[in-house]
Design a protein around this motif. Sequence first.
Motif, PDB file in Angstrom:
ATOM      1  N   LEU A  94       0.823  -1.203   0.000  1.00 35.20           N
ATOM      2  CA  LEU A  94       0.000   0.000   0.000  1.00 35.20           C
ATOM      3  C   LEU A  94       0.863   1.261   0.000  1.00 35.20           C
ATOM      4  CD1 LEU A  94      -2.869   1.092   0.046  1.00 35.20           C
ATOM      5  CD2 LEU A  94      -2.791   1.008   2.537  1.00 35.20           C
ATOM      6  N   GLY A  95       1.970   1.242   0.727  1.00 30.96           N
ATOM      7  CA  GLY A  95       2.885   2.381   0.720  1.00 30.96           C
ATOM      8  C   GLY A  95       3.450   2.633  -0.672  1.00 30.96           C
ATOM      9  N   GLU A  96       3.860   1.550  -1.350  1.00 34.44           N
ATOM     10  CA  GLU A  96       4.354   1.698  -2.719  1.00 34.44           C
ATOM     11  C   GLU A  96       3.270   2.220  -3.642  1.00 34.44           C
ATOM     12  OE1 GLU A  96       6.118  -1.823  -4.312  1.00 34.44           O
ATOM     13  OE2 GLU A  96       7.726  -1.848  -2.824  1.00 34.44           O
ATOM     14  N   ASP A  97       2.066   1.711  -3.497  1.00 40.58           N
ATOM     15  CA  ASP A  97       0.970   2.139  -4.361  1.00 40.58           C
ATOM     16  C   ASP A  97       0.637   3.616  -4.146  1.00 40.58           C
ATOM     17  OD1 ASP A  97      -1.050   1.455  -6.337  1.00 40.58           O
ATOM     18  OD2 ASP A  97      -2.501   1.788  -4.719  1.00 40.58           O
ATOM     19  N   LEU A  98       0.563   4.026  -2.894  1.00 42.82           N
ATOM     20  CA  LEU A  98       0.261   5.435  -2.610  1.00 42.82           C
ATOM     21  C   LEU A  98       1.371   6.357  -3.106  1.00 42.82           C
ATOM     22  CD1 LEU A  98      -1.179   5.127   1.013  1.00 42.82           C
ATOM     23  CD2 LEU A  98      -2.458   5.630  -1.070  1.00 42.82           C
ATOM     24  N   CYS A  99       2.615   5.958  -2.878  1.00 44.75           N
ATOM     25  CA  CYS A  99       3.737   6.786  -3.346  1.00 44.75           C
ATOM     26  C   CYS A  99       3.804   6.813  -4.872  1.00 44.75           C
ATOM     27  CB  CYS A  99       5.053   6.280  -2.770  1.00 44.75           C
ATOM     28  SG  CYS A  99       5.223   6.567  -0.992  1.00 44.75           S
ATOM     29  N   ARG A 100       3.520   5.685  -5.515  1.00 48.10           N
ATOM     30  CA  ARG A 100       3.535   5.641  -6.968  1.00 48.10           C
ATOM     31  C   ARG A 100       2.455   6.547  -7.545  1.00 48.10           C
ATOM     32  NH1 ARG A 100       1.956   0.749  -7.974  1.00 48.10           N
ATOM     33  NH2 ARG A 100       3.875  -0.147  -7.218  1.00 48.10           N
ATOM     34  N   ARG A 101       1.288   6.534  -6.937  1.00 47.42           N
ATOM     35  CA  ARG A 101       0.214   7.420  -7.406  1.00 47.42           C
ATOM     36  C   ARG A 101       0.620   8.882  -7.293  1.00 47.42           C
ATOM     37  NH1 ARG A 101      -5.258   4.966  -7.477  1.00 47.42           N
ATOM     38  NH2 ARG A 101      -4.974   2.792  -6.913  1.00 47.42           N
ATOM     39  N   ARG A 102       1.293   9.222  -6.208  1.00 51.26           N
ATOM     40  CA  ARG A 102       1.740  10.608  -6.047  1.00 51.26           C
ATOM     41  C   ARG A 102       2.833  10.944  -7.061  1.00 51.26           C
ATOM     42  NH1 ARG A 102       3.557  13.139  -0.417  1.00 51.26           N
ATOM     43  NH2 ARG A 102       1.375  13.668  -0.287  1.00 51.26           N
ATOM     44  N   GLU A 103       3.749  10.008  -7.298  1.00 54.02           N
ATOM     45  CA  GLU A 103       4.821  10.258  -8.261  1.00 54.02           C
ATOM     46  C   GLU A 103       4.294  10.415  -9.684  1.00 54.02           C
ATOM     47  OE1 GLU A 103       7.454   6.963  -7.793  1.00 54.02           O
ATOM     48  OE2 GLU A 103       8.302   7.711  -5.922  1.00 54.02           O
ATOM     49  N   LEU A 104       3.220   9.703 -10.015  1.00 55.42           N
ATOM     50  CA  LEU A 104       2.684   9.744 -11.371  1.00 55.42           C
ATOM     51  C   LEU A 104       1.646  10.842 -11.585  1.00 55.42           C
ATOM     52  CD1 LEU A 104       2.337   5.916 -12.098  1.00 55.42           C
ATOM     53  CD2 LEU A 104       4.091   7.497 -12.907  1.00 55.42           C
ATOM     54  N   LYS A 105       1.390  11.609 -10.572  1.00 56.52           N
ATOM     55  CA  LYS A 105       0.444  12.709 -10.708  1.00 56.52           C
ATOM     56  C   LYS A 105       0.966  13.726 -11.712  1.00 56.52           C
ATOM     57  CE  LYS A 105      -2.484  14.185  -6.974  1.00 56.52           C
ATOM     58  NZ  LYS A 105      -2.526  14.824  -5.681  1.00 56.52           N
ATOM     59  N   GLU A 106       0.050  14.278 -12.474  1.00 59.31           N
ATOM     60  CA  GLU A 106       0.460  15.292 -13.435  1.00 59.31           C
ATOM     61  C   GLU A 106       0.943  16.539 -12.719  1.00 59.31           C
ATOM     62  OE1 GLU A 106      -2.241  16.312 -16.503  1.00 59.31           O
ATOM     63  OE2 GLU A 106      -2.751  14.238 -16.932  1.00 59.31           O
ATOM     64  N   ILE A 107       1.953  17.143 -13.296  1.00 55.27           N
ATOM     65  CA  ILE A 107       2.462  18.404 -12.766  1.00 55.27           C
ATOM     66  C   ILE A 107       1.662  19.527 -13.419  1.00 55.27           C
ATOM     67  CG2 ILE A 107       4.459  19.926 -12.599  1.00 55.27           C
ATOM     68  CD1 ILE A 107       6.198  17.393 -12.807  1.00 55.27           C
TER      69      ILE A 107
END
Length: 152
Positions: free
Chosen positions: A130-143
Amino acid sequence: MFYGAAVWDPYLIIAQIVCLQCLYYISLGGFTAVLIGTRVSRLSLVYFFDYVTVSTSTVTGWCVIASFTFSSLAGAVFMLYLVQRSRKCLDFSATLYIVHLLICIIYGGLPSSITWWVVNGTGFAVMAWLGEDLCRRRELKEIPISRYRSIV
């Protein structure tokens, strides 16, 4: 934090580990107080570190299991803010649970209960995934880029 900078900072890593460990135990204490505090006359560290309390044969044991499960979910959210990198979540989760195992061994001996190992192994897997998934979602967010650029 700059993601492109590949600087190894041991003080930052140790501070993140200590903060994550403290937040994990604070959340475990909160969930334990809510779920077990109403069932027992006195709370103690036994519910944190003694493998005997993690049991499926009593309602209190199920409450201890629920406390550990909710704390692993909270730990994943804590990693989102402390670690912020999906590739580091597995390392921090493993470190947290290894430190917890060492404290449990010092407190009550090597856990011999299969239930304790299943609960903590599942908690480790849930926290890492879940930590990886949440961090990945944040990393892939559009700038967000402004639509109109000012011409200088």
